[in-house]
Design an enzyme around this catalytic site. Structure first.
Site, short mmCIF file in Angstrom:
data_model
loop_
_atom_site.label_atom_id
_atom_site.label_comp_id
_atom_site.label_asym_id
_atom_site.label_seq_id
_atom_site.Cartn_x
_atom_site.Cartn_y
_atom_site.Cartn_z
N ASP A 1 20.34 34.13 33.33
CA ASP A 1 19.13 34.87 32.97
C ASP A 1 19.36 35.56 31.63
OD1 ASP A 1 16.54 35.64 33.36
OD2 ASP A 1 17.04 37.42 34.51
N GLU B 1 9.97 40.81 37.83
CA GLU B 1 10.18 40.48 36.42
C GLU B 1 9.46 39.18 36.12
OE1 GLU B 1 14.25 40.62 35.16
OE2 GLU B 1 14.31 42.81 35.26
N ARG C 1 15.83 48.14 41.47
CA ARG C 1 16.20 49.00 40.34
C ARG C 1 17.15 50.11 40.74
NH1 ARG C 1 15.00 45.70 36.23
NH2 ARG C 1 12.78 45.14 36.15
N ASP D 1 11.97 37.15 38.75
CA ASP D 1 13.33 37.58 39.03
C ASP D 1 13.28 38.96 39.67
OD1 ASP D 1 16.10 37.54 39.05
OD2 ASP D 1 16.26 38.45 37.07
N GLN E 1 20.53 48.58 41.17
CA GLN E 1 20.98 48.22 39.83
C GLN E 1 21.50 49.43 39.05
OE1 GLN E 1 17.93 46.22 37.58
NE2 GLN E 1 19.19 45.98 35.76
N THR F 1 15.28 34.96 43.67
CA THR F 1 14.53 34.66 42.45
C THR F 1 13.56 33.55 42.79
OG1 THR F 1 16.39 35.27 41.01
CG2 THR F 1 14.71 33.83 40.07
N GLU G 1 8.54 49.27 33.75
CA GLU G 1 7.88 49.65 32.50
C GLU G 1 6.52 50.29 32.76
OE1 GLU G 1 8.34 46.31 29.41
OE2 GLU G 1 8.76 45.38 31.34
N LYS H 1 20.36 41.87 41.74
CA LYS H 1 19.68 40.69 41.19
C LYS H 1 19.94 39.42 41.99
CE LYS H 1 17.92 42.12 37.13
NZ LYS H 1 16.58 41.85 36.65
N HIS I 1 10.06 44.19 26.26
CA HIS I 1 10.67 44.66 27.51
C HIS I 1 11.99 45.36 27.23
CE1 HIS I 1 12.13 44.73 31.66
NE2 HIS I 1 13.22 44.10 31.26
N GLU J 1 8.81 36.06 34.16
CA GLU J 1 9.64 35.25 33.26
C GLU J 1 9.18 33.79 33.24
OE1 GLU J 1 13.85 35.71 33.45
OE2 GLU J 1 13.77 37.63 34.51
#
Length: 437
Positions: A135, A211, A249, A245, A252, A269, A383, A265, A142, A213
């Protein structure tokens, strides 16, 4: 004027004649996964089509017919872009009104009934056997938004960001096809990040995120110690899919120092089921974000228009809207474009191999989260909610900082015009409660 099919294709279908994406399906007639293409509201079963001499009009492909009896697209992908292009364009001809090959199915109702299945009657599977998954972090907006949340805005981007495609190795075993439910992950989190000393607790993730992507599948191998030059890298791309993905958080935030994401992560996915071939995307290229750094020669592409020009959208369906709000099924929470990338997939592939790393057919490269400048264009909740500091308003009075159990996320992407759209269909997943331990 775009070519017309003898098969009815809704003008808003992502699977127009201009597309012909490839996937792996099972059908009511066969529970063994096998290749197909999507066309309009149907899947064309390539295994049955091949068994019934469907490729009789493509003599140069006769030596490769066995690829459409496989349970993945790896064997087909390994044949290279020249073959992909020939097969796709032959299938377009078979499906086009008045073409030299149209009679193969148009006038043969018996064969047509054997090979065309309504999309609602088939089951999609992962299109490729994925050996490795990497990834990247190519969405510059971002990267700036996230960097600003956790650092001085003046140093939101690390010094290396505009010089090389930043990436990390993901977990191929947890890549799943659209529609697969997501069990909320559990792990170590800081219940009170401001406390000193910092002592974690074990908990289901409270900050589960998305996420948005794109991802590209590799179709050419390179040997250990043999980098792929940028001039050859575009030929190593089989095609692209949408990718979510999913990210925890809070897990993480505690684990990523000093080596980066791990359990936050690796739990799931999700990708869309149909691979849009590089040939189908060739007419839809544009210039991406400006890179203010002077690139080292090995990353310099000759093409200025080196990014896919796709419109992207994320919808959220809450458990409440599923059960209580009739008609309020989905709410759009993000609209953006793939032009918001600063690195192309060929650049990612070249940098990935520059140290001599060998790639294999079926390896998957993720773009990283794609976000625009405006709040409505951000590809993650991290975000949109400023790191969980503000709530996102939903229809019916609901609010979100991060995902709740029962929420469904649906990502879509497309390019082209009405009647000739090239898109992925849906990339969808629904959140299930965490497993009790």
């Amino acid at each position: 004027m775009a070519a017309q099919s003898w098969l009815h294709i809704p003008t808003d279908s992502h699977f127009s004649l201009s597309n012909i994406p490839f996937g792996i399906i099972t059908t009511p007639d066969s529970q063994v996964p096998h290749p197909a293409v999507a066309i309009g509201t149907y899947a064309l079963d390539l295994a049955v089509f091949t068994e019934n001499n469907g490729f009789s009009g493509l003599p140069e492909f006769q030596a490769h017919l066995s690829v459409f009896s496989q349970e993945t697209l790896n064997a087909f992908a390994a044949l290279g872009q020249t073959v992909h292009r020939a097969v796709r364009r032959y299938l377009q001809s078979v499906l086009t009104e008045g073409s030299p090959h149209a009679a193969l199915l148009q006038s043969n109702s018996g064969l047509r009934q054997k090979v065309l299945f309504p999309l609602g009657d088939i089951h999609n599977h992962l299109p490729m056997q994925i050996g490795d998954y990497t990834d990247f972090y190519a969405g510059k907006h971002h990267a700036v938004n996230v960097g600003t949340l956790f650092r001085d805005p003046k140093i939101a981007l690390q010094p290396n960001y505009t010089h090389l495609p930043v990436g990390y190795h993901g977990r191929a075993s947890s890549v799943v096809v659209t529609g697969t439910p997501l069990v909320r992950p559990s792990g170590q989190i800081l219940d009170n990040p401001a406390a000193d000393p910092k002592v974690p607790i074990f908990s289901p993730s409270r900050r589960l995120d998305i996420e948005l992507e794109l991802a590209a599948f590799v179709c050419k191998c390179n040997k250990l110690g043999a980098p792929v030059p940028i001039t050859d890298a575009h030929e190593a791309i089989f095609g692209i899919v949408l990718m979510n993905d999913w990210s925890a958080r809070d897990i993480q935030a505690w684990e990523y120092v000093p080596l980066g994401p791990f359990g936050s992560k690796n739990f799931q996915t999700t990708i869309s089921p149909w691979v849009i071939l590089a040939d189908a995307m060739a007419p839809f290229m544009a210039k991406g974000l400006e890179n203010e750094s002077s690139l080292l020669p090995y990353l310099q592409e000759k093409k200025v228009d080196n990014m896919y020009d796709l419109e992207l959208q994320v919808n959220l369906t809450s458990k409440q809207s599923n059960t209580k709000c009739k008609g309020a099924i989905q709410q759009t929470i993000t609209k953006t474009t793939s032009r918001n990338l600063v690195w192309s997939f060929p650049q990612m592939l070249t940098h990935h191999t520059v140290t001599g790393c060998p790639m294999h057919v079926g390896d998957l490269l993720g773009s990283g989260t794609i976000s625009g400048l405006d709040a409505s264009e951000r590809g993650s909740l991290l975000e949109q909610t400023s790191g969980g500091k503000v709530s996102m308003k939903l229809n019916g009075g609901e609010e979100r900082k991060f995902l709740e159990d029962g929420d469904t996320i649906t990502m879509t992407g497309w390019c082209g015009e009405s009647g000739a759209l090239v898109g992925f269909g849906d990339c969808t997943g629904t959140i299930l409660p965490a497993v009790s331990l």
